[in-house]
Scaffold this active site. Structure first.
Site, PDB file in Angstrom:
ATOM      1  N   GLY A 262       3.278 -24.908 -15.460  1.00  0.00           N
ATOM      2  CA  GLY A 262       3.536 -25.885 -16.525  1.00  0.00           C
ATOM      3  C   GLY A 262       3.320 -27.293 -16.023  1.00  0.00           C
ATOM      4  O   GLY A 262       4.190 -28.160 -16.142  1.00  0.00           O
ATOM      5  N   SER A 263       2.128 -27.540 -15.446  1.00  0.00           N
ATOM      6  CA  SER A 263       1.945 -28.790 -14.707  1.00  0.00           C
ATOM      7  C   SER A 263       0.921 -29.745 -15.309  1.00  0.00           C
ATOM      8  O   SER A 263       0.489 -30.677 -14.642  1.00  0.00           O
ATOM      9  CB  SER A 263       1.585 -28.469 -13.258  1.00  0.00           C
ATOM     10  OG  SER A 263       0.729 -27.353 -13.194  1.00  0.00           O
TER      11      SER A 263
ATOM     12  N   GLY B  26       4.476 -33.703 -18.403  1.00  0.00           N
ATOM     13  CA  GLY B  26       5.928 -33.663 -18.261  1.00  0.00           C
ATOM     14  C   GLY B  26       6.401 -33.583 -16.824  1.00  0.00           C
ATOM     15  O   GLY B  26       5.759 -34.097 -15.897  1.00  0.00           O
ATOM     16  N   ILE B  27       7.518 -32.890 -16.633  1.00  0.00           N
ATOM     17  CA  ILE B  27       8.143 -32.825 -15.307  1.00  0.00           C
ATOM     18  C   ILE B  27       7.224 -32.116 -14.312  1.00  0.00           C
ATOM     19  O   ILE B  27       7.105 -32.525 -13.156  1.00  0.00           O
ATOM     20  CB  ILE B  27       9.510 -32.096 -15.399  1.00  0.00           C
ATOM     21  CG1 ILE B  27      10.472 -32.901 -16.295  1.00  0.00           C
ATOM     22  CG2 ILE B  27      10.121 -31.892 -14.018  1.00  0.00           C
ATOM     23  CD1 ILE B  27      11.788 -32.189 -16.629  1.00  0.00           C
TER      24      ILE B  27
ATOM     25  N   ASP C 299      -1.947 -18.701 -20.697  1.00  0.00           N
ATOM     26  CA  ASP C 299      -0.707 -18.765 -21.472  1.00  0.00           C
ATOM     27  C   ASP C 299       0.270 -17.715 -20.936  1.00  0.00           C
ATOM     28  O   ASP C 299      -0.013 -16.517 -21.001  1.00  0.00           O
ATOM     29  CB  ASP C 299      -1.059 -18.488 -22.948  1.00  0.00           C
ATOM     30  CG  ASP C 299       0.160 -18.627 -23.849  1.00  0.00           C
ATOM     31  OD1 ASP C 299       1.287 -18.723 -23.338  1.00  0.00           O
ATOM     32  OD2 ASP C 299      -0.036 -18.627 -25.080  1.00  0.00           O
TER      33      ASP C 299
ATOM     34  N   SER D 253      18.302 -25.953 -16.203  1.00  0.00           N
ATOM     35  CA  SER D 253      18.638 -27.077 -17.087  1.00  0.00           C
ATOM     36  C   SER D 253      20.134 -27.343 -17.072  1.00  0.00           C
ATOM     37  O   SER D 253      20.941 -26.406 -16.924  1.00  0.00           O
ATOM     38  CB  SER D 253      18.208 -26.747 -18.514  1.00  0.00           C
ATOM     39  OG  SER D 253      18.760 -27.666 -19.418  1.00  0.00           O
TER      40      SER D 253
ATOM     41  N   TYR E 254      17.732 -20.722 -25.414  1.00  0.00           N
ATOM     42  CA  TYR E 254      17.154 -21.609 -24.397  1.00  0.00           C
ATOM     43  C   TYR E 254      18.120 -21.741 -23.214  1.00  0.00           C
ATOM     44  O   TYR E 254      17.741 -21.505 -22.063  1.00  0.00           O
ATOM     45  CB  TYR E 254      16.857 -22.992 -25.004  1.00  0.00           C
ATOM     46  CG  TYR E 254      16.436 -24.008 -23.965  1.00  0.00           C
ATOM     47  CD1 TYR E 254      15.165 -23.951 -23.388  1.00  0.00           C
ATOM     48  CD2 TYR E 254      17.309 -25.007 -23.532  1.00  0.00           C
ATOM     49  CE1 TYR E 254      14.779 -24.860 -22.412  1.00  0.00           C
ATOM     50  CE2 TYR E 254      16.925 -25.922 -22.565  1.00  0.00           C
ATOM     51  CZ  TYR E 254      15.657 -25.844 -22.007  1.00  0.00           C
ATOM     52  OH  TYR E 254      15.281 -26.748 -21.032  1.00  0.00           O
TER      53      TYR E 254
ATOM     54  N   LYS F 115      17.956 -20.492 -19.189  1.00  0.00           N
ATOM     55  CA  LYS F 115      18.146 -21.418 -18.058  1.00  0.00           C
ATOM     56  C   LYS F 115      19.289 -20.952 -17.163  1.00  0.00           C
ATOM     57  O   LYS F 115      19.280 -21.163 -15.956  1.00  0.00           O
ATOM     58  CB  LYS F 115      18.377 -22.844 -18.585  1.00  0.00           C
ATOM     59  CG  LYS F 115      17.147 -23.416 -19.291  1.00  0.00           C
ATOM     60  CD  LYS F 115      16.000 -23.570 -18.308  1.00  0.00           C
ATOM     61  CE  LYS F 115      14.676 -23.849 -18.933  1.00  0.00           C
ATOM     62  NZ  LYS F 115      13.592 -24.024 -17.962  1.00  0.00           N
TER      63      LYS F 115
END
Ligand code: NAP
Length: 410
Positions: free
Chosen positions: A136-137, A140-141, A187, A267, A280, A284
């Site tokens: 996921g790069s 965002g984070i 994906d 999170s 969600y 986490k």
């Protein structure tokens, strides 16, 4: 190409003057410079390659094995050509498809010690090997974390869906920090086959750090039955399955080398029971638990596993609310957050990664659960209203639990 192969400088010059396309490649993916280096007679190589570079040949052009002209020059000990290519700005630490650099190739050929010494004197990285994989790069984070690692000289493997964004992120990292990048566009929500695709791309790389960052959230805080079914599958496949399977795939080689680090981006939402983020926050919590248990199991084998628990960070994920989209001290930008979070790696195995979030975490853990639930409900109601005001009217139609098609599972 034939003129280059025959080392006929006069014809090469005439063809270049007539506008010959120097970017063409042969069936093995070799461009004119590679053909020059591999064909007999080295005397005129510098002259020909100089002319090709002046005509626009790419000194970093890769063949089908991802080898560059520098690697061929290093493997055949052509010192003048090595200097010429380095002056033209080639990437000295570029890796071929087996993860080898020009310096590795020199070391394989014992008589190439002069070329090896030259590469070292021109800045080749003797420890060049380790990669970090960040899921996921592309933004965002994850993107900010990948950039922080690259700043420290680490090569980066970036994985996300959007190919163009991913490629752009990788190119920027390469340019800004002079490290290697590799992109894998896929994906994580499309089944278990994605892991064999990833494995094919990384199996020859030594991965020192794995950052399980990829994650999806609800579009905004919602009650469980209002969350679309597709999003529930995404939460399971992307937040839970990706971290589990990536770790399962990459950790064995860390254990073999007795070193490595795995970061699970969990999170702050799972510090206490958070209504309207139910699934969600549960995913986490899974990551937090997974990280802590794994850290205990593998610390004695040289692997550190960190549970990273950010509170709100201003990214695409928080765009549903204008309050959460404006970076500040409590809601940092991804860049500010990542700069702080990367610095905690190796020092703590469970952290919010950013000191104002550590204060929030302390406060969250300190207040009684009933009070937290009421506060979280009030906040999430307000955030949901903000998000609903931003959305088009048709998307506000509430789902009914009767929409759930049970027959799909029979
Ligand atoms: N932002 C926050 O406030 C916050 C707070 C606590 C924890 N976190 C956690 O931090 C992590 C990063 O969050 P973020 O805020 O940076 O999110 P983001 O801005 O939405 O970025 C998510 C990244 O993941 C990629 N991605 C999303 N779905 C994917 C899929 N199915 N397959 C492959 N790649 C996918 C996206 O790129 P593509 O869309 O191109 O695929 C993007 O690069 C997440 O795990 C999140 O839960 C965030």
């Amino acid at each position: 190409m034939y003129a280059v192969q025959e080392k006929n400088m006069a014809i090469v010059k005439a063809l270049l003057a007539a506008g010959a396309d120097v970017t063409l490649k042969d069936l093995k993916g070799g461009a004119a410079i590679e053909i020059c280096l591999l064909s007999a007679g080295r005397k005129s190589n510098v002259q020909i390659i100089k002319a090709l570079l002046e005509a626009g040949s790419d000194p970093n052009a890769e063949n089908h094995s991802k080898a560059t002209p520098l690697m061929l020059a290093a493997g055949t000990g052509q010192l003048d050509v090595i200097n010429l290519l380095l002056d033209a700005g080639v990437d000295i630490n570029h890796e071929d498809n087996k993860g080898k650099t020009a310096l590795h190739i020199c070391c394989e050929h014992t008589r190439m010690t002069r070329a090896g010494r030259l590469l070292l004197s021109r800045g080749a990285d003797i420890n060049h090997k380790d990669h970090s994989v960040v899921t996921g790069s592309s933004e965002g984070i994850g993107k900010a974390y990948a950039r922080e690692l690259a700043k420290r000289g680490v090569n980066i493997v970036l994985i996300s869906r959007g190919e163009n964004r991913l490629y752009k992120t990788a190119e920027d990292i390469k340019k800004d920090f002079k490290v290697q990048t590799c992109t894998i566009a896929l994906d994580f929500n499309s089944g278990k086959d994605v892991y064999s695709v990833i494995w094919e791309k990384i199996k020859d790389k030594e991965v020192g750090i794995l950052v399980n960052n990829v994650g999806v959230m609800y579009d905004y805080p919602q009650y469980f039955l209002d969350v679309p079914e597709e999003r529930l599958w995404q939460l399971i496949n992307v937040n839970v399955a990706a971290a589990t399977m990536m770790t399962y795939m990459i950790m064995p080689q860390m254990v073999e080398r007795k070193k490595g680090a795995v970061v699970m981006v969990s999170s702050g939402a799972c510090s206490q029971i958070t209504p309207q983020m139910t699934v969600y926050a549960a995913t986490k919590s899974f990551l937090d638990y997974f990280a802590r248990a794994l850290d205990f199991e593998y610390r004695s084998k040289g692997i550190i596993v960190q549970s990273l628990m950010p509170f709100y960070v201003a990214t695409k994920m928080t765009r549903f609310s204008h309050t959460l989209s404006n970076p500040g001290l409590l809601i940092p930008s991804a860049e500010r957050y990542a700069e702080s979070a990367v610095a905690t790696l190796g020092y703590t195995s469970r952290t919010s990664g950013y000191w104002p979030h550590t204060i929030q975490a302390w406060f969250t853990n300190w207040i009684p659960e009933w009070l937290w639930m009421r506060g979280a409900t009030t906040l999430n109601n307000a955030l949901r209203r903000q998000a609903e005001q931003r959305k088009a009217p048709q998307s506000l139609i509430k789902r009914d639990s009767s929409e759930f098609d049970v027959s799909k599972f029979s």
